[in-house]
Design a protein around this motif. Structure first.
Motif, mmCIF file in Angstrom:
data_model
loop_
_atom_site.group_PDB
_atom_site.id
_atom_site.type_symbol
_atom_site.label_atom_id
_atom_site.label_comp_id
_atom_site.label_asym_id
_atom_site.label_seq_id
_atom_site.Cartn_x
_atom_site.Cartn_y
_atom_site.Cartn_z
ATOM 1 N N ALA A 232 0.953 -1.354 0.270
ATOM 2 C CA ALA A 232 0.055 -0.376 -0.106
ATOM 3 C C ALA A 232 0.710 1.532 -0.113
ATOM 4 C CB ALA A 232 -1.277 0.236 1.309
ATOM 5 N N ALA A 233 2.253 1.258 0.810
ATOM 6 C CA ALA A 233 3.027 2.175 0.640
ATOM 7 C C ALA A 233 3.112 2.868 -0.639
ATOM 8 C CB ALA A 233 4.027 2.428 1.806
ATOM 9 N N LEU A 234 3.675 1.699 -1.147
ATOM 10 C CA LEU A 234 4.928 1.248 -2.154
ATOM 11 C C LEU A 234 3.672 2.738 -2.926
ATOM 12 C CD1 LEU A 234 6.918 -1.562 -2.076
ATOM 13 C CD2 LEU A 234 7.728 1.073 -2.827
ATOM 14 N N ASP A 235 2.120 1.937 -3.253
ATOM 15 C CA ASP A 235 1.621 2.642 -4.352
ATOM 16 C C ASP A 235 0.987 3.875 -4.469
ATOM 17 O OD1 ASP A 235 0.496 -0.250 -5.166
ATOM 18 O OD2 ASP A 235 -0.424 -0.278 -4.209
ATOM 19 N N VAL A 236 1.370 4.693 -3.225
ATOM 20 C CA VAL A 236 1.188 5.657 -2.898
ATOM 21 C C VAL A 236 2.148 6.986 -2.884
ATOM 22 C CG1 VAL A 236 0.244 7.368 -0.866
ATOM 23 C CG2 VAL A 236 -1.139 4.729 -1.562
ATOM 24 N N THR A 237 3.317 6.059 -2.435
ATOM 25 C CA THR A 237 4.424 7.115 -2.468
ATOM 26 C C THR A 237 4.980 7.623 -3.537
ATOM 27 O OG1 THR A 237 6.760 7.541 -1.697
ATOM 28 C CG2 THR A 237 5.814 5.453 -2.415
ATOM 29 N N GLU A 238 5.626 8.831 -3.758
ATOM 30 C CA GLU A 238 6.096 9.475 -4.646
ATOM 31 C C GLU A 238 7.589 9.500 -4.635
ATOM 32 O OE1 GLU A 238 4.348 12.948 -6.043
ATOM 33 O OE2 GLU A 238 2.727 12.686 -4.903
ATOM 34 N N ALA A 239 8.527 9.059 -3.435
ATOM 35 C CA ALA A 239 10.272 9.025 -3.025
ATOM 36 C C ALA A 239 10.197 7.889 -2.823
ATOM 37 C CB ALA A 239 9.799 10.017 -2.110
ATOM 38 N N PRO A 240 11.385 7.750 -2.996
ATOM 39 C CA PRO A 240 12.038 6.491 -2.359
ATOM 40 C C PRO A 240 11.594 5.875 -0.827
ATOM 41 C CG PRO A 240 14.053 7.034 -3.655
ATOM 42 C CD PRO A 240 12.292 8.117 -2.966
ATOM 43 N N VAL A 241 11.194 4.306 -0.800
ATOM 44 C CA VAL A 241 11.151 4.170 0.810
ATOM 45 C C VAL A 241 12.274 3.357 0.724
ATOM 46 C CG1 VAL A 241 8.795 3.669 -0.067
ATOM 47 C CG2 VAL A 241 10.383 1.518 0.173
ATOM 48 N N MET A 242 12.380 2.793 2.313
ATOM 49 C CA MET A 242 13.492 1.882 3.403
ATOM 50 C C MET A 242 12.656 1.215 3.788
ATOM 51 S SD MET A 242 15.260 5.351 5.434
ATOM 52 C CE MET A 242 16.432 4.028 5.859
ATOM 53 N N GLY B 269 13.987 2.469 -4.341
ATOM 54 C CA GLY B 269 13.911 2.240 -2.270
ATOM 55 C C GLY B 269 15.417 0.973 -2.010
ATOM 56 N N LEU B 270 15.130 0.660 -0.858
ATOM 57 C CA LEU B 270 16.144 0.468 0.209
ATOM 58 C C LEU B 270 16.022 -0.428 0.925
ATOM 59 C CD1 LEU B 270 19.607 -0.226 0.022
ATOM 60 C CD2 LEU B 270 19.324 2.288 1.611
ATOM 61 N N CYS B 271 16.814 -2.075 0.737
ATOM 62 C CA CYS B 271 16.252 -2.959 2.054
ATOM 63 C C CYS B 271 17.962 -2.695 2.629
ATOM 64 C CB CYS B 271 15.679 -3.901 1.356
ATOM 65 S SG CYS B 271 15.973 -5.333 2.708
ATOM 66 N N MET B 272 17.821 -2.038 4.324
ATOM 67 C CA MET B 272 19.155 -2.166 5.209
ATOM 68 C C MET B 272 18.961 -3.601 5.519
ATOM 69 S SD MET B 272 19.343 1.952 5.765
ATOM 70 C CE MET B 272 20.944 2.086 5.510
ATOM 71 N N VAL B 273 19.960 -4.733 5.461
ATOM 72 C CA VAL B 273 19.664 -5.834 5.515
ATOM 73 C C VAL B 273 19.938 -5.670 7.179
ATOM 74 C CG1 VAL B 273 20.311 -8.187 5.557
ATOM 75 C CG2 VAL B 273 19.674 -7.069 3.419
#
Length: 399
Positions: free
Chosen positions: A209-219, A248-252
C-alpha cells in the motif's frame, strides 16, 4: 567459532574503501539503551571512554567499524498510549542531540544529504534520527511535522503493534488491510516533508500500500529477506522486486532471529510459550524479559556471519545492487554472529563479500552510496512537492 581474520591485503583494501565510502547504518538503538541503563545520563554511559560489555556501540568501535553515518533510532514501545509515546519520543530525540553535543569531535548532526558529506569531510560521524513506529506521532500530521523540524528523517510506519492507520507484521490484521485513508495521508505528508517512509516492521499489505502511494523512494531500515528466513519481519520477494521501480532500499539487518531460520523457529516457539503465559510477544519489554527466561531452558541455535551474507546477496539478486544496504540493529537485539558482535564488525562482513567476488564499486553502494542516493532523491521529491501542495490537513477521527 570466531570469524576468521581477513588477510592483510583484503583488510587494507577494505580500510581504503571505507575511508572513501564509510558505512551508513540504518538503525541503532543506543538511545533506548541509554534510557534503560542510565536514564540518558551520558556521563554515566561514556561512549567516548568506551562501553564494551555494556553496549554494542561506542565511539572507538564505530571508528573501527568504518561507520561514517548512523540513523540513531528514537524508538519508543508501540504499546505506549497516545501522548505518552510522543513525550517518550521527544526524550529520545533530546538524548541523541545531547549525545552529538557531548562529543562534537566525533559526531555531527545531519539533516540532509549534504550534511552527511560535510560530516565525512570533517572526519565526523553523520548523525541522523529515525522514529521507530507511527505511535510516535499519535495519529497527528502536525506532530509528524514537528518531529521533522526536530531532525527526524525517517519514520517506521509501525513497530510491533498496529497503529490506528497502518498494519504491523507482528499484530493481527486490522480492518484497513495495510493503510487506512489517514495512513495514505501520512505517507503523502512524509513525501512532502522529505521524511523517508520506513517499511521495516510493517505487514506485507502495508508495504504494498505504501509503495502504491509514495512518490519518493522508501526504505527498510533494518529488515532481511523472507525467502531466506521466513519470518513476518522480513521482506517478501515480490516487494523486494518493486524497489527497482521505486528507487528504494532494503537495509539488511543482522538480528539472529531474522537471518537464521533455526533461530526464527526458536523465536516463534518462544512467542507461543509467551502467549500461553499471557504475555504479548509484540510487547518488546515484556517479551524480551520472557525470552531471556526461555533461553535458559531452551538454548538458542547458533548463527554465523554467512547468514547475513546470504540475505545481502538475496536482496541484491532480487532487488538489484542499487537497492541493498546495512541496518544492523545494534543495541536493539542480542546474540549477533561471531565477527558481528558489535559495531566494529562491518569490515568482517565486507571481507566475506570480497571473498565471494564483490567488486569495490558494489561494496561502495552497499556501505553508503545507495543510502546517499535515496535521501537525495527524497529531498528532490520534497522540493518538487513544495511547489505543488501545502501541509496536509487530514485529521484522524478518534471517534
Amino acid at each position: 567459532m570466531p570469524a576468521p581474520t581477513p588477510p592483510s591485503d583484503i583488510a587494507d583494501r577494505i580500510a581504503a574503501l571505507l575511508d572513501r565510502h564509510p558505512v551508513w547504518d540504518g538503525h541503532n538503538d543506543l538511545a533506548w539503551e541509554a534510557r534503560g541503563q542510565v536514564g540518558y545520563d551520558w556521563s554515566a554511559l561514556d561512549i567516548g571512554a568506551g562501553t564494551a560489555g555494556r553496549t554494542h556501540t561506542d565511539i572507538a568501535r564505530l571508528r573501527a567499524g568504518g561507520v561514517g553515518a548512523q540513523f540513531w533510532s528514537v524508538y519508543v514501545p508501540s504499546d505506549l498510549p497516545g501522548s505518552a509515546a510522543v513525550t517518550a519520543t521527544l526524550e529520545q530525540i533530546d538524548a541523541v542531540r545531547r549525545m552529538v553535543e557531548t562529543w562534537p569531535d566525533a559526531f555531527a548532526l545531519a539533516l540532509a544529504a549534504d550534511d552527511v558529506e560535510k560530516a565525512w569531510a570533517s572526519g565526523r560521524i553523520a548523525s541522523l534520527m529515525g522514529a521507530e513506529g507511527g505511535q510516535s506521532v499519535d495519529s497527528s500530521l502536525g506532530t509528524l511535522r514537528m518531529l521533522y523540524d526536530l531532525g527526524v528523517r525517517y519514520m517506521t510506519l509501525t513497530h510491533n503493534h498496529n497503529t490506528p492507520w497502518a498494519d504491523s507484521a507482528t499484530d493481527e490484521p486490522s480492518r484497513h488491510g495495510g493503510l487506512s485513508e489517514f495512513g495514505v495521508e501520512v505517507v503523502r505528508e512524509m513525501n512532502r516533508l522529505g521524511m523517508l517512509v520506513d517499511l521495516s516492521h510493517v505487514s506485507a499489505a502495508t508495504m504494498d500500500a505504501a509503495l502504491d502511494v509514495t512518490e519518493a523512494p522508501v526504505m527498510f531500515s533494518h529488515s532481511s529477506a523472507r525467502a531466506v528466513c521466513n519470518v513476518p519481519r522480513n521482506v517478501p520477494d515480490d516487494v523486494l522486486a518493486r524497489l527497482g521501480d521505486n528507487g528504494g532500499l532494503c537495509m539488511v539487518t543482522f538480528v539472529p532471529a531474522f537471518v537464521n531460520p533455526d533461530i526464527g523457529a526458536w523465536r516463534a516457539e518462544a512467542a507461543d510459550a509467551a502467549r500461553e503465559r499471557g504475555i504479548d510477544p509484540a510487547s518488546y519489554t515484556a517479551f524480551s524479559a520472557f525470552a531471556e527466561e526461555w533461553e535458559a531452558a531452551h538454548p538458542i541455535p547458533p548463527t554465523s556471519l554467512d547468514d547475513v551474507v546470504a540475505h545481502i546477496e538475496h536482496v541484491r539478486d532480487v532487488a538489484g545492487i542499487d537497492h541493498v544496504g546495512l541496518g544492523g540493529d545494534y543495541d536493539g537485539a542480542s546474540g549477533f554472529a561471531p565477527g558481528l558482535e558489535d559495531v566494529s564488525g562491518y569490515p568482517n562482513l565486507l571481507a566475506a563479500l570480497v571473498g565471494r567476488g564483490w567488486a569495490d564499486a558494489d561494496l561502495a553502494k552497499l556501505t553508503s552510496g545507495n543510502m546517499l542516493r535515496v535521501l537525495r532523491d527524497a529531498e528532490g521529491v520534497a522540493e518538487r512537492l513544495a511547489t505543488e501542495r501545502g501541509p496536509g490537513t487530514a485529521r484522524f477521527d478518534r471517534g
